[in-house]
Design an enzyme around this catalytic site. Sequence first.
Site, short mmCIF file in Angstrom:
data_model
loop_
_atom_site.label_atom_id
_atom_site.label_comp_id
_atom_site.label_asym_id
_atom_site.label_seq_id
_atom_site.Cartn_x
_atom_site.Cartn_y
_atom_site.Cartn_z
N ASN A 112 15.16 1.51 -1.98
CA ASN A 112 14.34 2.67 -1.61
C ASN A 112 14.40 3.78 -2.65
O ASN A 112 13.52 4.60 -2.73
CB ASN A 112 14.78 3.22 -0.25
CG ASN A 112 14.39 2.27 0.86
OD1 ASN A 112 13.25 1.83 0.93
ND2 ASN A 112 15.34 1.92 1.71
N ASN B 174 15.85 -7.67 10.22
CA ASN B 174 14.56 -8.27 9.88
C ASN B 174 14.30 -8.09 8.38
O ASN B 174 14.33 -6.97 7.87
CB ASN B 174 13.48 -7.54 10.70
CG ASN B 174 12.07 -7.86 10.22
OD1 ASN B 174 11.81 -8.94 9.69
ND2 ASN B 174 11.16 -6.91 10.43
N THR C 173 2.99 -1.00 8.84
CA THR C 173 2.90 -2.39 8.37
C THR C 173 1.92 -3.21 9.21
O THR C 173 1.24 -4.09 8.69
CB THR C 173 4.29 -3.06 8.42
OG1 THR C 173 4.91 -2.79 9.68
CG2 THR C 173 5.20 -2.53 7.32
N ARG D 137 10.81 7.82 -1.46
CA ARG D 137 12.14 8.17 -1.98
C ARG D 137 12.39 7.76 -3.43
O ARG D 137 13.46 7.97 -3.98
CB ARG D 137 13.22 7.60 -1.06
CG ARG D 137 13.40 8.47 0.18
CD ARG D 137 14.46 7.93 1.09
NE ARG D 137 14.02 6.71 1.77
CZ ARG D 137 14.84 5.87 2.38
NH1 ARG D 137 16.14 6.07 2.36
NH2 ARG D 137 14.36 4.80 2.99
N ALA E 129 0.81 -1.22 0.00
CA ALA E 129 0.00 0.00 0.00
C ALA E 129 0.84 1.26 0.00
O ALA E 129 0.34 2.36 -0.26
CB ALA E 129 -0.93 0.00 1.21
N ASN F 276 9.58 -11.50 -54.68
CA ASN F 276 10.68 -10.56 -54.50
C ASN F 276 10.13 -9.14 -54.56
O ASN F 276 9.52 -8.75 -55.55
CB ASN F 276 11.72 -10.79 -55.60
CG ASN F 276 12.98 -10.01 -55.30
OD1 ASN F 276 12.93 -8.83 -54.92
ND2 ASN F 276 14.13 -10.65 -55.45
N ALA G 224 9.15 -1.63 -62.85
CA ALA G 224 9.65 -0.64 -61.89
C ALA G 224 8.93 0.69 -62.07
O ALA G 224 8.56 1.07 -63.18
CB ALA G 224 11.16 -0.46 -62.11
C1 UD1 Z 1 10.03 -2.87 7.45
C2 UD1 Z 1 10.19 -3.45 8.87
C3 UD1 Z 1 11.67 -3.56 9.18
C4 UD1 Z 1 12.39 -4.42 8.15
C5 UD1 Z 1 12.13 -3.87 6.75
C6 UD1 Z 1 12.67 -4.86 5.75
C7 UD1 Z 1 8.26 -2.65 10.12
C8 UD1 Z 1 7.78 -1.69 11.14
N1 UD1 Z 1 9.54 -2.58 9.79
O1 UD1 Z 1 10.54 -1.56 7.49
O2 UD1 Z 1 11.84 -4.16 10.47
O3 UD1 Z 1 13.78 -4.45 8.43
O4 UD1 Z 1 10.72 -3.71 6.52
O5 UD1 Z 1 12.53 -4.36 4.44
O6 UD1 Z 1 7.49 -3.45 9.64
N2 UD1 Z 1 3.21 -0.90 3.72
C9 UD1 Z 1 1.84 -0.92 3.65
N3 UD1 Z 1 1.12 -0.11 4.46
C10 UD1 Z 1 1.70 0.70 5.37
C11 UD1 Z 1 3.11 0.71 5.46
C12 UD1 Z 1 3.84 -0.10 4.62
O7 UD1 Z 1 1.26 -1.63 2.82
O8 UD1 Z 1 0.96 1.38 6.09
C13 UD1 Z 1 3.98 -1.76 2.82
C14 UD1 Z 1 4.92 -1.00 1.90
O9 UD1 Z 1 4.25 -0.71 0.68
C15 UD1 Z 1 6.07 -1.97 1.71
C16 UD1 Z 1 6.07 -2.82 2.98
O10 UD1 Z 1 4.82 -2.60 3.59
O11 UD1 Z 1 5.86 -2.81 0.60
C17 UD1 Z 1 7.18 -2.44 3.93
O12 UD1 Z 1 6.99 -1.10 4.34
P1 UD1 Z 1 8.18 -0.09 4.52
O13 UD1 Z 1 7.64 1.22 4.88
O14 UD1 Z 1 9.10 -0.17 3.37
O15 UD1 Z 1 8.88 -0.73 5.82
P2 UD1 Z 1 10.37 -0.48 6.28
O16 UD1 Z 1 10.49 0.84 6.91
O17 UD1 Z 1 11.30 -0.82 5.21
CA CA Z 2 11.21 -1.17 2.91
#
Ligand code: UD1
Ligand code: CA
Length: 473
Positions: free
Chosen positions: A238, A180, A90, A18, A13, A388, A434
């Site tokens: 990113n 993670n 997340t 960036r 979502a 041709n 031609a």
């Molecule tokens: C997350 C993890 C982090 C891990 C990293 C690995 C959390 C809090 N942190 O951080 O520990 O090391 O991934 O890549 O989970 N997304 C949604 N809805 C939201 C927020 C995010 O669907 O409200 C989706 C994003 O589109 C993305 C994924 O979740 O595909 C990860 O979100 P992102 O914001 O990139 O998490 P990180 O900060 O990278």
């Molecule tokens: Ca990420």
Amino acid sequence: MSVSDLQAIILAAGKGTRMYSTLPKVLHTICGRSLLWKALATVAHYKPRKIVVVVGYGEELVRAEVERFAKSLTDPIKIECVTQSEQRGTGHAVQTALSALDPSPGNILILPGDLPLLTGGTLLPLFSAETPPAKLHILSCDVPDPTGFGRIVREEDGTVLAIVEEKDCSEEERDISEINSGIYLLERELLNESIQSLQPNNAQKELYLTDIVEFSVDAEQPVEAVIAPDCYPLLGANTRLELASLERMRRDEMVSEYMLAGVSFEDPSAVYIDEGILIGRDCFIGAGTRLLGATTIGSGVIIDGQSRILNSTIGASCYIKLNCVITSSSLGEDCSVGPFAHLRPGSRLERRVHIGNFVETKKTELGEGAKANHLTYLGDSVIGANANVGAGTITCNYDGFNKHLTEIGEGAFIGSNSSLVAPVKIGARAIVGAGSVITKDVAEDALAVERSEVRTLPEWAKNFRARHKKSVS
Ligand code: UD1
Ligand code: CA
């Protein structure tokens, strides 16, 4: 962990701030495949009962990509998108997904939709982890530079205690190199309980999925972090810069695989090949070649270079000379194309067809052994075997309103600089003189010539020059 009754949640979502793009991050591509496609394919590998994709930013586009993926599956999988209108983290994304899962106990795989190098194999350690009998498995990884990732915090005996996001890390935690990956496999029941407990008490004021770890530990449910042997497929991108560098890594890997399977490259670092393209043995791929989309290259094909081939099939032993553009077309065996040829969608070449320089074809079939070697436009036409088509021939297929068909029979010979005004039919073995403009059908074996008589004025040129010389002096 014995995995039964698997369902999956893909988090897609987010905007991907960036990337500085109107396109959602998960739709950016690497070797022709969107990041989301990679996540879907990774999950599909394990044949889950259902996949739930959390969408939000740019959701129409994301849903359309999910649909395209679903259609590409020969073995269908239930896939549903749910909208997370506000991206509150997340954990919140997973809360949104929960009600769309099938109501069965089983196991849930959760993964981010933005890992460009993910493949089915990447998740194997998660599925093959046996001991201890944990209810929550996290795929972790030891990396040289953990910046930006959540850190896996363990007790001295190795027991996992928590995942701490970089922004919430103490000095000590920041030094932890085990990160993670954002990929989890857990029991449905534990997910149901833990996901409701999340609180936005962190630096970003979000609901962190990672907090389910602390919940589980507090509830005395064992958690295991399985360290992946290779961190490369878990790297995220990113920025566009990071994406390009991951793409380069993936491309190098693919080109190495082709070389080991019998394909030669003039310069392995100067080709652009989409994921999933078949290239036969003993092919030679010149520098600057782009092989894109659903393209197949038969064995023994030579591609000189600087060509772009998209969604096309190139038969065995074809020779594609420098600088050709071939789109949604098919070539039989032993054809020769270019240099500087443009085969537009719907060009179908049977065996041994020759298309030479500055020839453009569109929605055109050329029978076995037919030739159009120089400066020609063939649009909406059917050309018989061994015909041709002379230099400078144009099929006038468009009258400003509609497109019309030109048919050229087997073995016919079209003289240079002819215009064939469609709809028109040139019979088998007929000859067109031609310079003719052909507006009527030509019978088999006939000669058609449309041209005024040549006038010759003896000595005229000589006299002209003499007159001219006098007036100058
Ligand atoms: C997350 C993890 C982090 C891990 C990293 C690995 C959390 C809090 N942190 O951080 O520990 O090391 O991934 O890549 O989970 N997304 C949604 N809805 C939201 C927020 C995010 O669907 O409200 C989706 C994003 O589109 C993305 C994924 O979740 O595909 C990860 O979100 P992102 O914001 O990139 O998490 P990180 O900060 O990278
Ligand atoms: Ca990420």
